[in-house]
Scaffold this motif. Structure first.
Motif, PDB file in Angstrom:
ATOM      1  N   TYR A  49       0.829  -1.208   0.000  1.00  0.00           N
ATOM      2  CA  TYR A  49       0.000   0.000   0.000  1.00  0.00           C
ATOM      3  C   TYR A  49       0.861   1.255   0.000  1.00  0.00           C
ATOM      4  N   GLU A  50       1.987   1.166   0.753  1.00  0.00           N
ATOM      5  CA  GLU A  50       2.912   2.318   0.776  1.00  0.00           C
ATOM      6  C   GLU A  50       3.534   2.530  -0.597  1.00  0.00           C
ATOM      7  N   VAL A  51       4.051   1.433  -1.155  1.00  0.00           N
ATOM      8  CA  VAL A  51       4.774   1.546  -2.428  1.00  0.00           C
ATOM      9  C   VAL A  51       3.828   2.002  -3.541  1.00  0.00           C
ATOM     10  N   LYS A  52       2.611   1.497  -3.529  1.00  0.00           N
ATOM     11  CA  LYS A  52       1.647   1.882  -4.564  1.00  0.00           C
ATOM     12  C   LYS A  52       0.981   3.232  -4.280  1.00  0.00           C
ATOM     13  N   GLY A  53       1.035   3.651  -3.010  1.00  0.00           N
ATOM     14  CA  GLY A  53       0.286   4.845  -2.636  1.00  0.00           C
ATOM     15  C   GLY A  53      -1.199   4.570  -2.718  1.00  0.00           C
ATOM     16  N   ARG A  54      -1.569   3.306  -2.448  1.00  0.00           N
ATOM     17  CA  ARG A  54      -2.961   2.890  -2.570  1.00  0.00           C
ATOM     18  C   ARG A  54      -3.622   3.019  -1.208  1.00  0.00           C
ATOM     19  N   PRO A  55      -4.857   3.537  -1.158  1.00  0.00           N
ATOM     20  CA  PRO A  55      -5.545   3.594   0.130  1.00  0.00           C
ATOM     21  C   PRO A  55      -5.709   2.175   0.677  1.00  0.00           C
ATOM     22  N   THR A  56      -5.587   2.012   1.985  1.00  0.00           N
ATOM     23  CA  THR A  56      -5.731   0.664   2.536  1.00  0.00           C
ATOM     24  C   THR A  56      -7.190   0.224   2.423  1.00  0.00           C
ATOM     25  N   PHE A 147      -1.039   4.033  -7.453  1.00  0.00           N
ATOM     26  CA  PHE A 147      -2.500   4.018  -7.427  1.00  0.00           C
ATOM     27  C   PHE A 147      -3.095   4.982  -8.458  1.00  0.00           C
ATOM     28  N   GLY A 148      -4.008   4.463  -9.251  1.00  0.00           N
ATOM     29  CA  GLY A 148      -4.695   5.305 -10.236  1.00  0.00           C
ATOM     30  C   GLY A 148      -3.958   5.459 -11.557  1.00  0.00           C
ATOM     31  N   ALA A 149      -2.661   5.075 -11.566  1.00  0.00           N
ATOM     32  CA  ALA A 149      -1.863   5.271 -12.786  1.00  0.00           C
ATOM     33  C   ALA A 149      -2.028   4.080 -13.736  1.00  0.00           C
ATOM     34  N   VAL A 150      -1.358   4.199 -14.875  1.00  0.00           N
ATOM     35  CA  VAL A 150      -1.463   3.178 -15.912  1.00  0.00           C
ATOM     36  C   VAL A 150      -0.682   1.923 -15.494  1.00  0.00           C
ATOM     37  N   SER A 151      -1.281   0.749 -15.665  1.00  0.00           N
ATOM     38  CA  SER A 151      -0.598  -0.502 -15.300  1.00  0.00           C
ATOM     39  C   SER A 151       0.616  -0.717 -16.207  1.00  0.00           C
ATOM     40  N   VAL A 224     -19.947  -6.517  -4.204  1.00  0.00           N
ATOM     41  CA  VAL A 224     -18.505  -6.545  -4.039  1.00  0.00           C
ATOM     42  C   VAL A 224     -17.892  -5.180  -4.325  1.00  0.00           C
ATOM     43  N   LYS A 225     -16.941  -4.762  -3.483  1.00  0.00           N
ATOM     44  CA  LYS A 225     -16.259  -3.499  -3.791  1.00  0.00           C
ATOM     45  C   LYS A 225     -14.894  -3.797  -4.399  1.00  0.00           C
ATOM     46  N   THR A 226     -14.584  -3.084  -5.444  1.00  0.00           N
ATOM     47  CA  THR A 226     -13.365  -3.385  -6.177  1.00  0.00           C
ATOM     48  C   THR A 226     -12.832  -2.092  -6.812  1.00  0.00           C
ATOM     49  N   SER A 227     -11.511  -1.833  -6.610  1.00  0.00           N
ATOM     50  CA  SER A 227     -11.004  -0.502  -6.966  1.00  0.00           C
ATOM     51  C   SER A 227     -10.930  -0.270  -8.472  1.00  0.00           C
ATOM     52  N   GLY A 228     -10.810  -1.354  -9.249  1.00  0.00           N
ATOM     53  CA  GLY A 228     -10.807  -1.186 -10.699  1.00  0.00           C
ATOM     54  C   GLY A 228     -12.122  -0.604 -11.180  1.00  0.00           C
ATOM     55  N   LEU A 229     -13.114  -0.588 -10.281  1.00  0.00           N
ATOM     56  CA  LEU A 229     -14.419  -0.061 -10.657  1.00  0.00           C
ATOM     57  C   LEU A 229     -14.524   1.435 -10.405  1.00  0.00           C
ATOM     58  N   LEU A 230     -13.483   2.014  -9.798  1.00  0.00           N
ATOM     59  CA  LEU A 230     -13.525   3.450  -9.596  1.00  0.00           C
ATOM     60  C   LEU A 230     -13.644   4.121 -10.960  1.00  0.00           C
TER      61      LEU A 230
END
Ligand code: TXA
Ligand code: MG
Length: 319
Positions: A49-56, A147-151, A224-230
């Motif tokens: 989460y730290e490395v990605k800057g992704r919300p926990t 987080f949020g950037a291009v894969s 189901v909650k899933t971040s790719g759905l943002l």
């Protein structure tokens, strides 16, 4: 971070050991590169989460070596989910199932569901097998981007995304350009009727054929909650314009048969839809590397993979 080119069995063994010791290992899959971690080690998972800057609280997909490992992570696996696994694993499909006790809250985001996938890239499969051989149970891996950037679909893209955030004992494995180029199809199998939560190269029609029934791709019916759905995700810095007016000095991406508008900077000319998917993320990155303000994209029409491409593009274009 240590970069390993031309992965051999020995270097993959070393990477498996690094995972067991709690370090992060970015590795190639056939979809996009993943940022791997021991799925049973909460301290290491928190570094993701730290490395990605992704919300926990966002769940992570657990990567396993074969269908025989499914029961470790999931319980009450329905027959249709097993059929899907038999048909499409190893491959670009993630199944959402009821979790076992092994799948802790730090993997599932506190939901009673776990996401499982058997990737087909030989380096990924060997890494998971070697990790299981030394007592590991699964590798949790989100896409190896901020987080949020291009894969990332190449080693260079992983280094560009995460290079400054990884520690010197973390590893990055090279495996060439990802074959598919967009993330796995995610199918929620936790209910009677399956739902496609994220379209991918395995299409709704292929899923329906295996199920012998109509699968619902209306994700709003899923709990189901899933971040790719943002709504906004997979975004480059450049503004992405879909099927709109192309101005001079805009980047331009479309199928090969479509002509470049006057003054635009052509960033790719895929001949097939598969090539379009494979190149999409590197083209979005290229627009940023060239410092372009805007990239104008003509979306592919049709079903199957084109649906997944339009899904990613609509999120890349959302602000
Ligand atoms: O192709 C892929 O799936 C790549 C490669 C590395 O395997 N992985 C990937 O992971 O795309 P990530 O974390 O970037 O996206 C996974 C998506 C997220 O939207 C996450 O919320 C969802 O899968 N997901 C994972 N586990 C889940 C769960 N238990 N319940 C619901 N959604 C889940
Ligand atoms: Mg991702």
């Amino acid at each position: 971070m240590e970069i390993i080119l031309n992965c051999t069995q020995d270097s993959i063994k070393k990477a498996a050991k690094a995972l067991k010791d709690g370090y992060l290992v970015a590795f190639p899959t056939e979809t996009v590169y993943g940022l791997g971690v021991d799925a049973s080690n909460s301290t290491s998972v928190s570094r993701i989460y730290e490395v990605k800057g992704r919300p926990t609280g966002h769940p992570l997909i657990v990567h396993i070596s074969s269908i025989s490992q499914m029961d470790k992570w999931a319980v009450d696996v329905p027959k249709h989910a097993i059929n899907l696994a038999k048909n499409f694993w190893p491959g670009p499909m993630t199944l959402i199932l009821k979790r076992s006790q092994l799948a802790k809250d730090f993997i599932t985001g506190g939901q009673n569901l776990v996401g499982l996938r058997v990737p087909s890239h030989p380096t990924a499969l060997m890494l998971i097998k070697e990790f299981e051989d030394i007592g590991g149970t699964g590798i949790a891996a989100p896409s190896a981007n901020r987080f949020g950037a291009v894969s990332p679909t190449t080693l260079d893209a992983v280094v560009e995304e995460l290079g400054t955030y990884l520690s010197n004992k973390d590893l990055v494995l090279d495996g060439g350009a990802a074959e598919v180029g967009i993330e796995s199809t995610i199918i929620d199998c936790s209910d009677v009727i399956p739902k496609i939560l994220r379209p991918g190269s395995i299409s709704k029609e292929q899923v329906e054929e295996v199920y012998g029934l109509q699968s619902i791709d209306n994700i709003s019916s899923s709990k189901v909650k899933t971040s790719g759905l943002l709504i906004s995700h997979y975004s480059p810095v450049a503004e992405v314009i879909l099927d709109g007016k192309t101005s001079p000095a805009d980047g331009f991406f479309a199928m090969a048969e479509i002509q470049t508008p006057r003054g635009a900077i052509r960033l790719g000319s895929p001949a097939t839809i598969e090539e379009y998917a494979k190149n999409l993320y590197s083209v979005l990155r290229l627009a940023d590397q060239k410092g372009l303000k805007r990239i104008s994209v003509i979306q592919p029409s049709g079903d199957g993979l084109a649906i997944a491409i339009r899904d990613r593009l609509s999120k890349a274009a959302a602000r």
